[in-house]
Design a protein around this motif. Structure first.
Motif, short mmCIF file in Angstrom:
data_model
loop_
_atom_site.label_atom_id
_atom_site.label_comp_id
_atom_site.label_asym_id
_atom_site.label_seq_id
_atom_site.Cartn_x
_atom_site.Cartn_y
_atom_site.Cartn_z
N ALA A 7 -39.95 41.60 44.34
CA ALA A 7 -40.41 41.99 43.01
C ALA A 7 -41.47 41.07 42.43
CB ALA A 7 -39.22 42.07 42.06
N ARG A 8 -41.76 39.95 43.05
CA ARG A 8 -42.70 39.02 42.43
C ARG A 8 -43.48 38.26 43.49
NH1 ARG A 8 -40.79 33.87 42.87
NH2 ARG A 8 -38.57 33.64 43.43
N GLN A 9 -44.58 37.68 43.03
CA GLN A 9 -45.42 36.85 43.88
C GLN A 9 -44.78 35.47 44.04
OE1 GLN A 9 -48.07 37.87 45.34
NE2 GLN A 9 -49.20 36.07 46.01
N PRO A 10 -44.78 34.91 45.26
CA PRO A 10 -44.20 33.56 45.43
C PRO A 10 -44.91 32.53 44.55
CG PRO A 10 -44.56 34.62 47.55
CD PRO A 10 -45.22 35.49 46.54
N VAL A 11 -44.15 31.56 44.10
CA VAL A 11 -44.65 30.50 43.23
C VAL A 11 -44.70 29.20 44.01
CG1 VAL A 11 -44.24 29.18 41.12
CG2 VAL A 11 -43.78 31.64 41.17
N VAL A 12 -45.87 28.55 43.99
CA VAL A 12 -46.07 27.27 44.65
C VAL A 12 -46.28 26.20 43.59
CG1 VAL A 12 -47.49 25.96 46.28
CG2 VAL A 12 -47.10 28.41 46.65
N ALA A 13 -45.62 25.06 43.75
CA ALA A 13 -45.77 23.94 42.81
C ALA A 13 -46.10 22.69 43.60
CB ALA A 13 -44.50 23.75 41.98
N LEU A 14 -46.92 21.84 43.00
CA LEU A 14 -47.27 20.55 43.59
C LEU A 14 -46.56 19.47 42.80
CD1 LEU A 14 -50.71 19.42 44.91
CD2 LEU A 14 -49.37 17.85 43.52
N LEU A 15 -45.71 18.72 43.47
CA LEU A 15 -44.89 17.70 42.82
C LEU A 15 -45.60 16.35 42.87
CD1 LEU A 15 -42.19 16.95 41.49
CD2 LEU A 15 -41.29 16.50 43.78
N THR A 16 -45.77 15.73 41.71
CA THR A 16 -46.43 14.43 41.60
C THR A 16 -45.57 13.51 40.76
OG1 THR A 16 -48.41 13.29 40.78
CG2 THR A 16 -47.72 15.28 39.61
N CYS A 17 -45.80 12.22 40.91
CA CYS A 17 -45.07 11.24 40.09
C CYS A 17 -45.63 11.17 38.67
CB CYS A 17 -45.14 9.86 40.74
SG CYS A 17 -44.29 9.75 42.33
N GLY A 18 -46.85 11.68 38.46
CA GLY A 18 -47.43 11.66 37.12
C GLY A 18 -48.66 10.78 37.04
N VAL A 19 -49.07 10.49 35.82
CA VAL A 19 -50.32 9.76 35.60
C VAL A 19 -50.25 8.33 36.09
CG1 VAL A 19 -50.98 11.21 33.65
CG2 VAL A 19 -49.57 9.20 33.25
N THR A 20 -49.06 7.81 36.33
CA THR A 20 -48.94 6.45 36.85
C THR A 20 -49.24 6.36 38.33
OG1 THR A 20 -46.57 6.78 37.20
CG2 THR A 20 -47.24 5.85 35.08
N ASP A 21 -49.30 7.49 39.01
CA ASP A 21 -49.59 7.51 40.44
C ASP A 21 -51.08 7.26 40.65
OD1 ASP A 21 -50.10 8.26 43.17
OD2 ASP A 21 -48.23 9.39 43.14
N PRO A 22 -51.47 6.32 41.54
CA PRO A 22 -52.89 6.08 41.79
C PRO A 22 -53.63 7.32 42.29
CG PRO A 22 -51.56 4.30 42.69
CD PRO A 22 -50.61 5.37 42.28
N LEU A 74 -42.17 27.16 28.70
CA LEU A 74 -41.92 27.51 27.31
C LEU A 74 -41.21 28.85 27.19
CD1 LEU A 74 -45.26 26.37 25.68
CD2 LEU A 74 -43.12 25.12 25.88
N ARG A 75 -41.31 29.69 28.22
CA ARG A 75 -40.64 30.98 28.21
C ARG A 75 -39.23 30.89 28.79
NH1 ARG A 75 -43.75 36.14 30.37
NH2 ARG A 75 -44.39 34.60 31.92
N GLY A 76 -38.94 29.81 29.45
CA GLY A 76 -37.64 29.68 30.08
C GLY A 76 -37.78 29.17 31.50
N LEU A 77 -36.74 29.28 32.29
CA LEU A 77 -36.73 28.80 33.67
C LEU A 77 -37.39 29.81 34.59
CD1 LEU A 77 -33.10 27.35 33.80
CD2 LEU A 77 -35.24 26.12 33.38
N GLN A 78 -38.36 29.32 35.39
CA GLN A 78 -39.07 30.18 36.35
C GLN A 78 -38.81 29.65 37.76
OE1 GLN A 78 -40.67 32.89 35.32
NE2 GLN A 78 -40.32 32.40 33.16
N PRO A 79 -38.53 30.53 38.73
CA PRO A 79 -38.22 30.07 40.09
C PRO A 79 -39.46 29.49 40.78
CG PRO A 79 -38.34 32.46 40.01
CD PRO A 79 -38.44 31.99 38.60
N VAL A 80 -39.22 28.51 41.65
CA VAL A 80 -40.25 27.91 42.50
C VAL A 80 -39.84 28.14 43.95
CG1 VAL A 80 -41.39 25.76 43.19
CG2 VAL A 80 -40.86 26.17 40.77
N ASP A 81 -40.74 28.71 44.74
CA ASP A 81 -40.42 29.06 46.12
C ASP A 81 -40.87 28.01 47.12
OD1 ASP A 81 -39.45 31.94 45.64
OD2 ASP A 81 -41.42 31.94 44.69
N VAL A 82 -42.03 27.38 46.87
CA VAL A 82 -42.58 26.38 47.78
C VAL A 82 -42.97 25.15 46.96
CG1 VAL A 82 -44.37 25.84 49.46
CG2 VAL A 82 -43.45 28.16 49.33
#
Length: 358
Positions: free
Chosen positions: A70-85, A119-127
């Motif tokens: 029913a939906r397009q797969p969701v890809v997220a890139l995980l980073t430590c944040g602005v402290t990461d070089p 902001l809309r709620g919890l969204q699934p992450v596939d990769v």
């Protein structure tokens, strides 16, 4: 993979960067900026583009997701944040790969699935394309120093999310692995390495220890398990320091590896002084490869790191380093033709601020 060209003109693999190879985003940005600032450099010659590699990478990430009806797969890139070089590179990659840029606090595990807080709620992450060290992904199973996402490894084992590269892939980066890689290739594949590695010995082997002791000026000693630790050239050490190191290796031989000193080739670089003076500086070439599920693809270009004075070739990439954009030229008259297009259903474009991470 980091490559170095020796005085004999032969290329050798200096190190494998498997877990989260930094530099690919810098290569993309360097090419983009050069094309804007100096477009006349690209007009008289045909330079192979980097964009097809990122398009294939994005397709490969989507194919790693479990089938969704029913939906397009969701890809997220995980980073430590602005402290990461490498934070600027993570921004570039998330844009080019059409991936959500998230930090561990943006994610949660509910019902065995990885979810993104929006902001809309919890969204699934596939990769999940991870740029966090493997032992910092899940505080239940790692060091916990990076925070991580509680229960992420259990979700990955159950197949609800795919973590790339695999959290344990950093094992291949261990210097001791380079010592056994030639024999491993012959044992598993029945062939020799197509590109030789720099000569490396693991000190757990008694014959390797004798060889290093008899030719100590040729070798550089480093940690067998942690490529981040700085190497130590035996020829530059004093006799008391070498004796202390020898005692440490005798006590824990498995913790040390020795690699032959590699003298890299040089390239014209900025000579300093603010003028147009050029000077020869040693360079290390970093190339990038991606497996699309059927075979390996190599990015048609790369990144050359200019070594600072007295910087060892095996040193990690440091902030503020000098880079060169590496071009691969189209040296024949044939058109560069990529893979045949894959038909995909039309994707509805949604623009909603509620999709922003909370």
């Amino acid at each position: 993979a980091d490559l170095v060209r020796g005085p004999d003109g032969a290329w050798r693999v200096l190190a494998d960067r498997v877990q989260a190879a930094p530099g690919i985003g810098y290569a993309r940005d360097s090419r983009r900026l050069l094309a804007r600032v100096l477009p006349e450099l690209f007009r008289p010659i045909q330079v192979r583009q980097l964009r097809p590699f990122f398009d294939a990478w994005q397709d490969a990430l989507l194919e790693q997701a479990a089938p969704q009806s029913a939906r397009q797969p969701v890809v997220a890139l995980l980073t430590c944040g602005v402290t990461d070089p490498q934070w600027p590179e993570h921004l570039t990659l998330s844009r080019d790969l059409n991936a959500a840029l998230v930090q561990p606090r943006d994610l949660t595990i509910r019902g065995g699935a990885l979810l993104l807080k929006t902001l809309r709620g919890l969204q699934p992450v596939d990769v999940l394309l991870s740029r966090v060290p493997g032992d910092g992904l899940d505080p239940l199973e790692g060091s916990g120093t990076m925070g991580g996402v509680t229960g992420l490894m259990d979700a990955a084992r159950s197949g609800t999310v795919r973590v790339l590269n695999h959290p344990g892939a950093a094992m291949i980066e261990a210097p001791a692995m380079a010592a056994v890689l030639p024999a491993l290739c012959r044992r598993l594949l029945g062939e020799s390495l197509r590109l030789a590695t720099t000569p490396t010995l693991w000190m757990a082997d008694e014959s390797a220890r004798r060889q290093v002791a008899s030719e100590f000026r040729r070798w550089t000693v480093r940690s067998a398990l942690s490529p981040e630790r700085p190497p130590r050239a035996l020829a530059d050490m004093t006799s008391p320091d070498r004796l202390q190191l020898a005692l440490a290796m005798e006590e824990r031989p498995w913790a040390f590896a020795a690699s032959a000193d590699a003298e890299p080739s040089v390239a014209p670089s900025d000579g300093g002084g603010g003028g147009m003076l050029l000077a020869p500086r040693p360079v290390v070439l970093r190339l990038f490869m991606m497996h699309d599920g059927a075979g390996w693809r190599m990015m048609q270009g790369g990144l050359a790191r200019v070594l600072a004075p007295h910087e060892h070739v095996t040193s990690a990439m440091q902030p503020g380093a000098v880079f060169k954009d590496v071009w691969v030229l189209n040296q024949d008259t044939r058109d560069i033709r990529g893979p045949d297009p894959v038909r995909v259903p039309a994707i509805a474009i949604r623009r909603n601020s509620a999709d922003l991470p909370s």
